[in-house]
Scaffold this motif. Structure first.
Motif, PDB file in Angstrom:
ATOM      1  N   LEU A  75      -4.823  -5.254   4.308  1.00  0.00           N
ATOM      2  CA  LEU A  75      -5.106  -3.928   4.862  1.00  0.00           C
ATOM      3  C   LEU A  75      -4.754  -2.840   3.856  1.00  0.00           C
ATOM      4  CD1 LEU A  75      -5.707  -1.853   7.097  1.00  0.00           C
ATOM      5  CD2 LEU A  75      -3.389  -2.257   7.974  1.00  0.00           C
ATOM      6  N   ARG A  76      -3.575  -2.942   3.272  1.00  0.00           N
ATOM      7  CA  ARG A  76      -3.129  -1.926   2.320  1.00  0.00           C
ATOM      8  C   ARG A  76      -4.030  -1.908   1.079  1.00  0.00           C
ATOM      9  NH1 ARG A  76       3.156  -1.953   1.244  1.00  0.00           N
ATOM     10  NH2 ARG A  76       2.600   0.098   0.453  1.00  0.00           N
ATOM     11  N   ALA A  77      -4.503  -3.075   0.676  1.00  0.00           N
ATOM     12  CA  ALA A  77      -5.397  -3.130  -0.484  1.00  0.00           C
ATOM     13  C   ALA A  77      -6.686  -2.368  -0.196  1.00  0.00           C
ATOM     14  CB  ALA A  77      -5.705  -4.586  -0.837  1.00  0.00           C
ATOM     15  N   LYS A  78      -7.184  -2.467   1.032  1.00  0.00           N
ATOM     16  CA  LYS A  78      -8.421  -1.778   1.406  1.00  0.00           C
ATOM     17  C   LYS A  78      -8.197  -0.283   1.619  1.00  0.00           C
ATOM     18  CE  LYS A  78     -10.667  -5.853   3.367  1.00  0.00           C
ATOM     19  NZ  LYS A  78     -11.303  -6.481   4.555  1.00  0.00           N
ATOM     20  N   LEU A  79      -6.965   0.109   1.899  1.00  0.00           N
ATOM     21  CA  LEU A  79      -6.655   1.534   2.035  1.00  0.00           C
ATOM     22  C   LEU A  79      -6.551   2.207   0.676  1.00  0.00           C
ATOM     23  CD1 LEU A  79      -3.986   1.453   4.904  1.00  0.00           C
ATOM     24  CD2 LEU A  79      -6.353   2.234   5.070  1.00  0.00           C
ATOM     25  N   GLY A  80      -6.445   1.417  -0.377  1.00  0.00           N
ATOM     26  CA  GLY A  80      -6.457   1.943  -1.733  1.00  0.00           C
ATOM     27  C   GLY A  80      -5.345   2.944  -1.996  1.00  0.00           C
ATOM     28  N   ALA A  81      -5.759   4.148  -2.402  1.00  0.00           N
ATOM     29  CA  ALA A  81      -4.794   5.187  -2.769  1.00  0.00           C
ATOM     30  C   ALA A  81      -3.950   5.644  -1.589  1.00  0.00           C
ATOM     31  CB  ALA A  81      -5.524   6.392  -3.364  1.00  0.00           C
ATOM     32  N   TYR A  82      -4.368   5.277  -0.380  1.00  0.00           N
ATOM     33  CA  TYR A  82      -3.651   5.699   0.828  1.00  0.00           C
ATOM     34  C   TYR A  82      -2.835   4.566   1.454  1.00  0.00           C
ATOM     35  CZ  TYR A  82      -7.006   9.486   0.302  1.00  0.00           C
ATOM     36  OH  TYR A  82      -7.759  10.521  -0.198  1.00  0.00           O
ATOM     37  N   GLU A  83      -2.558   3.531   0.654  1.00  0.00           N
ATOM     38  CA  GLU A  83      -1.860   2.363   1.189  1.00  0.00           C
ATOM     39  C   GLU A  83      -0.489   2.693   1.755  1.00  0.00           C
ATOM     40  OE1 GLU A  83      -1.160  -0.513  -1.837  1.00  0.00           O
ATOM     41  OE2 GLU A  83       0.059   0.822  -3.075  1.00  0.00           O
ATOM     42  N   GLU A  84       0.121   3.789   1.290  1.00  0.00           N
ATOM     43  CA  GLU A  84       1.477   4.112   1.719  1.00  0.00           C
ATOM     44  C   GLU A  84       1.562   4.608   3.159  1.00  0.00           C
ATOM     45  OE1 GLU A  84       4.397   3.477   0.298  1.00  0.00           O
ATOM     46  OE2 GLU A  84       3.187   2.398  -1.164  1.00  0.00           O
ATOM     47  N   ILE A  85       0.414   4.821   3.826  1.00  0.00           N
ATOM     48  CA  ILE A  85       0.502   5.205   5.241  1.00  0.00           C
ATOM     49  C   ILE A  85       1.015   4.029   6.075  1.00  0.00           C
ATOM     50  CG2 ILE A  85      -1.307   6.946   5.029  1.00  0.00           C
ATOM     51  CD1 ILE A  85      -3.207   5.066   6.476  1.00  0.00           C
ATOM     52  N   VAL A  86       0.877   2.822   5.536  1.00  0.00           N
ATOM     53  CA  VAL A  86       1.469   1.640   6.170  1.00  0.00           C
ATOM     54  C   VAL A  86       2.694   1.272   5.353  1.00  0.00           C
ATOM     55  CG1 VAL A  86       1.158  -0.769   6.831  1.00  0.00           C
ATOM     56  CG2 VAL A  86      -0.746   0.834   7.050  1.00  0.00           C
ATOM     57  N   ARG A  87       3.858   1.605   5.873  1.00  0.00           N
ATOM     58  CA  ARG A  87       5.107   1.427   5.143  1.00  0.00           C
ATOM     59  C   ARG A  87       5.763   0.089   5.483  1.00  0.00           C
ATOM     60  NH1 ARG A  87       7.616   6.022   2.964  1.00  0.00           N
ATOM     61  NH2 ARG A  87       5.957   7.455   2.300  1.00  0.00           N
ATOM     62  N   THR A  88       6.330  -0.525   4.466  1.00  0.00           N
ATOM     63  CA  THR A  88       7.148  -1.716   4.680  1.00  0.00           C
ATOM     64  C   THR A  88       8.596  -1.276   4.840  1.00  0.00           C
ATOM     65  OG1 THR A  88       5.675  -3.100   3.334  1.00  0.00           O
ATOM     66  CG2 THR A  88       7.911  -3.906   3.715  1.00  0.00           C
ATOM     67  N   VAL A  89       9.196  -1.626   5.948  1.00  0.00           N
ATOM     68  CA  VAL A  89      10.610  -1.321   6.175  1.00  0.00           C
ATOM     69  C   VAL A  89      11.375  -2.618   5.930  1.00  0.00           C
ATOM     70  CG1 VAL A  89      12.331  -0.455   7.800  1.00  0.00           C
ATOM     71  CG2 VAL A  89       9.974   0.408   7.878  1.00  0.00           C
ATOM     72  N   ARG A  90      12.042  -2.679   4.820  1.00  0.00           N
ATOM     73  CA  ARG A  90      12.668  -3.924   4.374  1.00  0.00           C
ATOM     74  C   ARG A  90      13.571  -4.538   5.447  1.00  0.00           C
ATOM     75  NH1 ARG A  90      12.973  -5.837  -0.651  1.00  0.00           N
ATOM     76  NH2 ARG A  90      12.360  -3.791  -1.508  1.00  0.00           N
ATOM     77  N   GLY A  91      13.300  -5.787   5.762  1.00  0.00           N
ATOM     78  CA  GLY A  91      14.111  -6.513   6.726  1.00  0.00           C
ATOM     79  C   GLY A  91      13.867  -6.136   8.174  1.00  0.00           C
ATOM     80  N   ALA A  92      12.899  -5.229   8.425  1.00  0.00           N
ATOM     81  CA  ALA A  92      12.675  -4.769   9.802  1.00  0.00           C
ATOM     82  C   ALA A  92      11.230  -4.930  10.253  1.00  0.00           C
ATOM     83  CB  ALA A  92      13.101  -3.306   9.950  1.00  0.00           C
ATOM     84  N   GLY A  93      10.259  -4.598   9.400  1.00  0.00           N
ATOM     85  CA  GLY A  93       8.867  -4.703   9.804  1.00  0.00           C
ATOM     86  C   GLY A  93       8.011  -3.665   9.108  1.00  0.00           C
ATOM     87  N   TYR A  94       7.062  -3.089   9.868  1.00  0.00           N
ATOM     88  CA  TYR A  94       6.118  -2.142   9.292  1.00  0.00           C
ATOM     89  C   TYR A  94       6.030  -0.884  10.157  1.00  0.00           C
ATOM     90  CZ  TYR A  94       4.718  -6.137   6.478  1.00  0.00           C
ATOM     91  OH  TYR A  94       4.730  -7.203   5.611  1.00  0.00           O
ATOM     92  N   ARG A  95       5.626   0.236   9.509  1.00  0.00           N
ATOM     93  CA  ARG A  95       5.569   1.519  10.206  1.00  0.00           C
ATOM     94  C   ARG A  95       4.405   2.338   9.663  1.00  0.00           C
ATOM     95  NH1 ARG A  95      10.314   3.864   8.554  1.00  0.00           N
ATOM     96  NH2 ARG A  95       9.266   5.169   7.019  1.00  0.00           N
ATOM     97  N   PHE A  96       3.730   3.060  10.572  1.00  0.00           N
ATOM     98  CA  PHE A  96       2.691   4.003  10.159  1.00  0.00           C
ATOM     99  C   PHE A  96       3.312   5.377   9.988  1.00  0.00           C
ATOM    100  CE2 PHE A  96      -0.311   7.359  11.467  1.00  0.00           C
ATOM    101  CZ  PHE A  96      -1.241   7.233  10.447  1.00  0.00           C
ATOM    102  N   ASP A  97       3.125   5.967   8.813  1.00  0.00           N
ATOM    103  CA  ASP A  97       3.629   7.306   8.532  1.00  0.00           C
ATOM    104  C   ASP A  97       2.455   8.239   8.288  1.00  0.00           C
ATOM    105  OD1 ASP A  97       6.309   6.769   8.784  1.00  0.00           O
ATOM    106  OD2 ASP A  97       6.605   6.287   6.673  1.00  0.00           O
ATOM    107  N   ARG A  98       2.355   9.287   9.102  1.00  0.00           N
ATOM    108  CA  ARG A  98       1.262  10.256   8.948  1.00  0.00           C
ATOM    109  C   ARG A  98       1.521  11.158   7.750  1.00  0.00           C
ATOM    110  NH1 ARG A  98      -1.938  13.227  12.937  1.00  0.00           N
ATOM    111  NH2 ARG A  98      -1.179  11.704  14.433  1.00  0.00           N
TER     112      ARG A  98
END
Length: 230
Positions: A190-213
């Motif tokens: 998913l992040r690869a397809k978001l390209g330059a905007y991949e950081e909207i899907v954040r990895t929270v180390r040891g916890a999971g994932y989060r969407f940041d607007r």
């Protein structure tokens, strides 16, 4: 809106300490006059309880203060209802539920942005993502994953919750039994397809994932929830 003071007129109200009845709204259109105001309060029952109060009592107290300060004021209060688990800041959820025009415009994508502008449009109603005017080629599962995070904006979602929510009965359509690695692989794609905007899907180390607007991200919802009245 901000207030821009203008010189007071004559009369008792004009001479009352700290009171200026001629204050004018900075964005007030011509030939209009203020007739009241709306105060949005972002607070769920858990946070209210932690503060030693509940929403009903808080409303009652605010009405009481208004009555004491301005006996002639009429009041009406409504509680904002949102889907269980809806993400986002409490205040923004409330504004959306109460049909606030500015909030609706932003969440529906009715801003100056168009699909040809730079930025990301996550269109929940049409099940698509537009990147800088081009529709991203997401698979069904990739979009469902992004949508799940978007609807819980700002909240970290662990992998077990994602598996439970997105893989019915724990089995994927290819026959693969999903596990934490399954989630990581889908997020990576998913992040690869978001390209330059991949950081909207954040990895929270040891916890999971989060969407940041971010400022360049627009979310288009299919509909808004309706408020209930106290």
């Amino acid at each position: 809106m901000s207030f821009v003071p203008t010189p007071p007129t004559s009369g008792p109200a004009a001479t009352a300490p700290g009171v200026n009845p001629q204050r004018r709204l900075a964005a007030q259109p011509p030939q209009t006059e203020p007739r009241g105001f709306v105060l949005y309060v972002g607070l769920d029952e858990k946070k209210a309880a932690a503060a030693g109060i509940d929403l009903g009592r808080l409303v009652t107290e605010l009405k009481k203060v208004t009555s004491e300060l301005a006996p002639a004021a009429e009041t009406h209060a409504a509680v904002a209802l949102a889907p269980v688990g809806a993400g986002g800041r409490d205040l923004e959820v409330v504004r959306l539920a109460m049909q606030d025009p500015a909030a609706l415009s932003r969440y529906r994508g009715e801003t100056e942005k168009t699909p040809t502008d730079e930025g990301v449009i996550v269109d929940i109603s049409r099940k698509r993502v537009v990147l800088d005017g081009e529709t991203a080629q997401l698979t069904y599962k990739e979009f469902e994953l992004l949508q799940y995070l978007v609807l819980r904006e700002g909240r970290t979602i662990d992998r077990h919750e994602l598996i439970s929510a997105l893989w019915a009965e724990g089995v994927e359509h290819e026959g693969e039994v999903p596990n934490e690695r399954t989630i990581d692989v889908h997020v990576r794609r998913l992040r690869a397809k978001l390209g330059a905007y991949e950081e909207i899907v954040r990895t929270v180390r040891g916890a999971g994932y989060r969407f940041d607007r971010h400022a360049d991200v627009t979310i288009r919802y299919a509909s808004t929830p309706s408020p209930d009245t106290f």
